[in-house]
Structures are given as C-alpha cells and as structure tokens.
Design an enzyme around this catalytic site. Structure first.
Site, PDB file in Angstrom:
ATOM      1  N   ASP A   1       0.445  -1.376  -0.437  1.00  0.00           N
ATOM      2  CA  ASP A   1      -0.246  -0.208  -0.145  1.00  0.00           C
ATOM      3  C   ASP A   1       0.589   1.669   0.002  1.00  0.00           C
ATOM      4  O   ASP A   1       2.030   1.267   0.362  1.00  0.00           O
ATOM      5  CB  ASP A   1      -1.304  -0.241   1.245  1.00  0.00           C
ATOM      6  CG  ASP A   1      -1.722   0.991   1.443  1.00  0.00           C
ATOM      7  OD1 ASP A   1      -3.493   0.684   0.871  1.00  0.00           O
ATOM      8  OD2 ASP A   1      -1.737   2.159   1.052  1.00  0.00           O
ATOM      9  N   ILE A   2       0.656   2.469  -0.925  1.00  0.00           N
ATOM     10  CA  ILE A   2       1.823   3.808  -0.610  1.00  0.00           C
ATOM     11  C   ILE A   2       1.355   4.328   0.305  1.00  0.00           C
ATOM     12  O   ILE A   2       2.392   4.965   0.709  1.00  0.00           O
ATOM     13  CB  ILE A   2       1.208   4.513  -2.445  1.00  0.00           C
ATOM     14  CG1 ILE A   2       1.551   4.963  -2.637  1.00  0.00           C
ATOM     15  CG2 ILE A   2      -0.271   5.112  -1.845  1.00  0.00           C
ATOM     16  CD1 ILE A   2       2.226   5.963  -4.288  1.00  0.00           C
TER      17      ILE A   2
ATOM     18  N   HIS B   1      -9.630  -5.425  -2.963  1.00  0.00           N
ATOM     19  CA  HIS B   1      -8.766  -5.320  -2.561  1.00  0.00           C
ATOM     20  C   HIS B   1      -9.134  -6.246  -1.208  1.00  0.00           C
ATOM     21  O   HIS B   1      -9.476  -5.508  -0.497  1.00  0.00           O
ATOM     22  CB  HIS B   1      -7.418  -4.621  -2.786  1.00  0.00           C
ATOM     23  CG  HIS B   1      -8.905  -3.031  -2.234  1.00  0.00           C
ATOM     24  ND1 HIS B   1      -9.147  -2.505  -2.471  1.00  0.00           N
ATOM     25  CD2 HIS B   1      -8.427  -2.518  -0.997  1.00  0.00           C
ATOM     26  CE1 HIS B   1     -10.029  -1.254  -2.108  1.00  0.00           C
ATOM     27  NE2 HIS B   1      -8.872  -0.930  -1.032  1.00  0.00           N
TER      28      HIS B   1
ATOM     29  N   GLY C   1     -15.717   2.938   4.028  1.00  0.00           N
ATOM     30  CA  GLY C   1     -14.831   3.359   3.596  1.00  0.00           C
ATOM     31  C   GLY C   1     -14.183   2.963   2.429  1.00  0.00           C
ATOM     32  O   GLY C   1     -12.671   3.045   2.341  1.00  0.00           O
ATOM     33  N   GLN C   2     -14.651   2.605   0.959  1.00  0.00           N
ATOM     34  CA  GLN C   2     -13.700   2.061  -0.277  1.00  0.00           C
ATOM     35  C   GLN C   2     -13.756   3.075  -1.120  1.00  0.00           C
ATOM     36  O   GLN C   2     -14.287   4.037  -1.066  1.00  0.00           O
ATOM     37  CB  GLN C   2     -14.254   1.439  -0.621  1.00  0.00           C
ATOM     38  CG  GLN C   2     -13.386   0.839  -2.193  1.00  0.00           C
ATOM     39  CD  GLN C   2     -14.977  -0.670  -2.833  1.00  0.00           C
ATOM     40  OE1 GLN C   2     -16.073  -1.212  -1.684  1.00  0.00           O
ATOM     41  NE2 GLN C   2     -14.097  -1.312  -3.509  1.00  0.00           N
TER      42      GLN C   2
HETATM   43  P1  5GP Z   1      -9.622   1.535   0.827  1.00  0.00           P
HETATM   44  O1  5GP Z   1     -10.130   2.699   0.790  1.00  0.00           O
HETATM   45  O2  5GP Z   1      -9.864   1.321  -1.142  1.00  0.00           O
HETATM   46  O3  5GP Z   1      -9.840   0.220   0.709  1.00  0.00           O
HETATM   47  O4  5GP Z   1      -7.648   1.253  -0.494  1.00  0.00           O
HETATM   48  C1  5GP Z   1      -7.681   2.083  -0.580  1.00  0.00           C
HETATM   49  C2  5GP Z   1      -6.056   1.974  -0.816  1.00  0.00           C
HETATM   50  O5  5GP Z   1      -5.135   1.895  -2.114  1.00  0.00           O
HETATM   51  C3  5GP Z   1      -5.529   2.707   0.102  1.00  0.00           C
HETATM   52  O6  5GP Z   1      -4.725   2.655   1.273  1.00  0.00           O
HETATM   53  C4  5GP Z   1      -4.715   3.667  -0.500  1.00  0.00           C
HETATM   54  O7  5GP Z   1      -3.074   4.361  -0.366  1.00  0.00           O
HETATM   55  C5  5GP Z   1      -3.857   2.894  -1.586  1.00  0.00           C
HETATM   56  N1  5GP Z   1      -3.666   3.218  -2.867  1.00  0.00           N
HETATM   57  C6  5GP Z   1      -4.348   4.449  -3.850  1.00  0.00           C
HETATM   58  N2  5GP Z   1      -3.528   4.691  -5.033  1.00  0.00           N
HETATM   59  C7  5GP Z   1      -2.246   3.619  -4.546  1.00  0.00           C
HETATM   60  C8  5GP Z   1      -1.314   3.260  -5.375  1.00  0.00           C
HETATM   61  O8  5GP Z   1      -1.359   4.251  -6.969  1.00  0.00           O
HETATM   62  N3  5GP Z   1      -0.637   2.734  -5.009  1.00  0.00           N
HETATM   63  C9  5GP Z   1      -0.782   2.251  -4.241  1.00  0.00           C
HETATM   64  N4  5GP Z   1       0.200   1.007  -4.654  1.00  0.00           N
HETATM   65  N5  5GP Z   1      -1.216   1.392  -3.342  1.00  0.00           N
HETATM   66  C10 5GP Z   1      -2.753   2.931  -3.766  1.00  0.00           C
END
Ligand code: 5GP
Ligand code: ZN
Length: 113
Positions: free
Chosen positions: A31-32, A100, A93-94
């Site tokens: 995760d970034i 993922h 929170g997505q």
């Molecule tokens: P969500 O909130 O949708 O469950 O999580 C999305 C996750 O994707 C977040 O933790 C965010 O830091 C990660 N993320 C978003 N854009 C990128 C990216 O370009 N690269 C990587 N490695 N992670 C990302």
C-alpha cells in the site's frame, strides 16, 4: 479490465508498485500509504468493483484471494499475525473501486475492533 481504474493500471504495469507477488489470477503489492509497518493489498487481476459485486461463482476466487494473503504474510514480516480488511462501498470506507484485501500488521499491537 477498466481503462481508468488505478489498480488495473498497476496490474498492467502502467503505474509502478512495490510488487509482492503476481500469478495468473492475482496481483499483490504494498500500500502506498501504509497504516501499519507492513501493509499490502491482494487484488484479483479481473476488475471487480467491490466484494459486493462478486457472484456466487466467484467463491473460489474470493477464498484463494484471502488464502494468498495469509500465505504471503510471514515472508513480509507478519509471522506473528496480521489483520485482514476489505472495505466495501463508500459507506464502508472504500476509496479504490477494484476489490482488494488489505493485509497489515507488525510493530505495536493493533487496536481492538
Ligand atoms: P480502500 O480505502 O479503497 O479500501 O483502500 C485503498 C488503498 O489503496 C488505500 O490504502 C491507498 O493507500 C491505496 N492506494 C491508492 N492508490 C494507490 C497507488 O497508486 N498505489 C498503491 N500501492 N496503493 C494505492
Ligand atoms: Zn480495476
């Protein structure tokens, strides 16, 4: 595959990522913006918007997605355990609408949920 989806772009190598694992069905990368010392994401290569968008016929894929996270965790430094989180929909929170599983842990104990 979706042209605009950032995770599909990561799968295609159009956006760089710190890759943990790749096979025919899955892509795994760090995760970034990690929320723990170790934090990686397991995604199916096929573009599915969220957990709620899977079909019953995807049960095997969902199971293998979770199992893959568990299998990869020890080598990423999570031999003591880890947390698995799947945010679903805006209310869950997505932020990235390509399903993922977050796998994270390490360092201090995680807060109780
Ligand atoms: P969500 O909130 O949708 O469950 O999580 C999305 C996750 O994707 C977040 O933790 C965010 O830091 C990660 N993320 C978003 N854009 C990128 C990216 O370009 N690269 C990587 N490695 N992670 C990302
Ligand atoms: Zn996608």
């Amino acid at each position: 595959m979706s042209d605009s989806c950032i995770f599909c772009k990561i799968v295609r190598g159009e956006i760089p990522s710190k890759t943990v694992h790749e096979d025919d069905d899955f892509f795994v990368f760090h995760d970034i913006r990690p929320i723990a010392p170790v934090h990686f994401l397991v995604i199916p290569k096929r573009h599915v918007e969220s957990l709620a968008h899977f079909e019953a016929s995807d049960s095997d894929l969902i199971g293998r997605m979770l199992l893959l996270g568990a299998r990869l965790a020890p080598a990423q430094g999570l031999s003591g355990g880890f947390r698995t989180m799947i945010n679903t929909g805006k209310g869950g929170g997505q932020e990235v609408f390509h399903v993922h599983a977050h796998i994270f842990g390490g360092g201090d104990a995680l807060p109780k949920t």
